[in-house]
Design a protein around this motif. Sequence first.
Motif, PDB file in Angstrom:
ATOM      1  N   ASN A  20      42.511  33.205  47.776  1.00 44.78           N
ATOM      2  CA  ASN A  20      42.745  33.125  46.324  1.00 44.78           C
ATOM      3  C   ASN A  20      41.799  34.328  45.800  1.00 44.78           C
ATOM      4  O   ASN A  20      42.371  34.832  44.949  1.00 44.78           O
ATOM      5  N   ARG A  21      40.860  34.708  46.257  1.00 41.68           N
ATOM      6  CA  ARG A  21      40.010  35.737  45.843  1.00 41.68           C
ATOM      7  C   ARG A  21      40.563  37.089  45.889  1.00 41.68           C
ATOM      8  O   ARG A  21      40.775  37.829  44.740  1.00 41.68           O
ATOM      9  N   TRP A  22      41.284  37.342  47.101  1.00 41.36           N
ATOM     10  CA  TRP A  22      42.145  38.568  47.342  1.00 41.36           C
ATOM     11  C   TRP A  22      43.289  38.629  46.229  1.00 41.36           C
ATOM     12  O   TRP A  22      43.579  39.665  45.836  1.00 41.36           O
ATOM     13  N   GLU A  23      44.185  37.551  46.353  1.00 40.68           N
ATOM     14  CA  GLU A  23      45.425  37.362  45.393  1.00 40.68           C
ATOM     15  C   GLU A  23      44.925  37.455  43.943  1.00 40.68           C
ATOM     16  O   GLU A  23      45.958  37.785  43.286  1.00 40.68           O
ATOM     17  N   ASN A  24      43.807  37.509  43.536  1.00 43.46           N
ATOM     18  CA  ASN A  24      43.565  37.502  42.275  1.00 43.46           C
ATOM     19  C   ASN A  24      42.543  38.603  41.615  1.00 43.46           C
ATOM     20  O   ASN A  24      42.042  38.737  40.647  1.00 43.46           O
TER      21      ASN A  24
END
Length: 175
Positions: A20-24
């Motif tokens: 999620n951190r990478w996707e955002n």
Amino acid sequence: MNIHFTRLLTPTPSIVKAMNRWENDSTLIPLVRPNQDQTGLDRRTELNQQDLIKRLQDHHIYLIYLDKQLVGEMNFMVDPPHLYKYEPGTAWIGITIGEQEGRGKGIGYKAISYLEEQIKNEGLKRIELGVFEFNKQAISLYKRMGYSEIVSIRDFTFWQGRMWSDIRMEKYVNG
């Protein structure tokens, strides 16, 4: 520096949180997903464990570790509908080096090489990928690794106030 890869079989909360951190991450969004306008670039998503479990149904996902730190993921799909050049036995690949600590250390090269071996082991003969035309570093890496351009799809993604092409590349790995 110890780089290693593991196949994702059971998503844990910490893996979901990292993805999620990478996707955002606003620096990664333009590189990893097409956007039609600024609204797309500004959109944030939230995966949960069930979403990732569902993704595993059609993605072979591998986690990238630098020493003991999870720094990225890579994956492939077999014969997905978005291939530009459909040939049975084609893998579509993607890679994200999500953590800054993993960038600029040659991990991308090692990760793609590893992914190619997994694809060969599956008996697949061809790899196709898409890379946005402004991602010169990735294009250079893929060319050094033997990928060749098959088409440039114009006006595919929005970044820095304008539309850019998607460069589709391929490589034959078996036969």
